[in-house]
Design a protein around this motif. Structure first.
Motif, mmCIF file in Angstrom:
data_model
loop_
_atom_site.group_PDB
_atom_site.id
_atom_site.type_symbol
_atom_site.label_atom_id
_atom_site.label_comp_id
_atom_site.label_asym_id
_atom_site.label_seq_id
_atom_site.Cartn_x
_atom_site.Cartn_y
_atom_site.Cartn_z
ATOM 1 N N LEU A 7 0.829 -1.200 0.000
ATOM 2 C CA LEU A 7 0.000 0.000 0.000
ATOM 3 C C LEU A 7 0.869 1.257 0.000
ATOM 4 O O LEU A 7 1.955 1.269 0.577
ATOM 5 C CB LEU A 7 -0.905 0.009 1.231
ATOM 6 C CG LEU A 7 -1.981 -1.064 1.243
ATOM 7 C CD1 LEU A 7 -2.738 -1.027 2.566
ATOM 8 C CD2 LEU A 7 -2.941 -0.869 0.092
ATOM 9 N N CYS A 55 -11.755 2.268 -1.013
ATOM 10 C CA CYS A 55 -10.922 1.493 -1.941
ATOM 11 C C CYS A 55 -10.618 2.291 -3.207
ATOM 12 O O CYS A 55 -9.534 2.174 -3.774
ATOM 13 C CB CYS A 55 -11.611 0.188 -2.310
ATOM 14 S SG CYS A 55 -11.657 -1.032 -0.992
ATOM 15 N N LEU A 58 -7.778 4.379 -2.220
ATOM 16 C CA LEU A 58 -6.644 3.605 -1.718
ATOM 17 C C LEU A 58 -5.821 2.982 -2.841
ATOM 18 O O LEU A 58 -4.594 2.981 -2.791
ATOM 19 C CB LEU A 58 -7.165 2.509 -0.774
ATOM 20 C CG LEU A 58 -6.137 1.616 -0.103
ATOM 21 C CD1 LEU A 58 -5.250 2.429 0.832
ATOM 22 C CD2 LEU A 58 -6.858 0.505 0.677
ATOM 23 N N VAL A 182 -4.821 -5.694 -3.533
ATOM 24 C CA VAL A 182 -3.901 -5.173 -2.520
ATOM 25 C C VAL A 182 -2.970 -6.260 -2.001
ATOM 26 O O VAL A 182 -1.779 -6.034 -1.793
ATOM 27 C CB VAL A 182 -4.688 -4.539 -1.346
ATOM 28 C CG1 VAL A 182 -3.786 -4.264 -0.166
ATOM 29 C CG2 VAL A 182 -5.377 -3.266 -1.798
#
Length: 187
Positions: A7, A55, A58, A182
């Protein structure tokens, strides 16, 4: 599509700080929890759709567009040829993120009479970079958050087409698809 290997943010607050408009989309305060812990709390909260919004911000832009394409195909598969074309153009840009493909997605997304889920995902690809206008003398780069906003609109629009009895399961599957990206798996 390759997965995100790690991330870009270590806390949910960093996502909110990076993209001010996320505060318009998510009412919950992010705090300093890791992003995936915050995402889990959104899924368990009063508005699990906020997990879709989170999301969208992200994920990196290409992964977010890919996630939206895959989600739309799963939630509300396109039936018209124009909707299939919009998704195909978006996926072509994801696979080969060249300017020519971005411009083709932009033209198709802007020309769409109805701004439905496939049109929004084409605009998400279009607003990933380059210019928002067709004037090479005065390019206008899109704001950095615009891809996330369009991805969010695409997925939430698709979810709104679901039967109420199926919506919760489809929302959960959509978030799980993002988590696969992810965590290193393809969606």
């Amino acid at each position: 599509m390759k997965a995100v290997r790690h991330l870009r943010f270590s806390t949910a607050r960093q996502v909110f700080d990076a993209y001010a408009p996320v505060r318009e989309d998510i009412a919950a305060e992010p705090g300093d929890a890791p992003p995936l812990v915050f995402l889990d709390s959104l899924m368990k909260g009063p508005t699990p759709e906020d997990a879709i919004s989170f999301c969208s911000y992200l994920l990196p832009k290409r992964e977010a567009v890919w996630w939206a394409c895959e989600s739309i195909r799963s939630i509300a598969p396109p039936v018209s040829e124009s909707d299939k074309h919009l998704l195909d153009l978006s996926e072509q840009w994801v696979r080969v993120p060249e300017e020519e493909k971005r411009v083709a997605a932009k033209a198709a997304g802007m020309a769409a009479v109805v701004k439905n889920a496939p049109a929004w995902v084409a605009l998400a690809a279009a607003w990933s970079g380059g210019s928002m206008v067709d004037d090479p003398e005065r390019p206008v780069p899109p704001p950095d958050f615009l891809t996330a906003k369009a991805v969010r609109a695409a997925i939430l629009t698709a979810l709104a087409q679901s039967a109420p009895k199926d919506r919760s399961q489809k929302l959960e599957a959509t978030v799980q698809r993002a988590l696969k990206l992810v965590n290193g798996g393809a969606s």
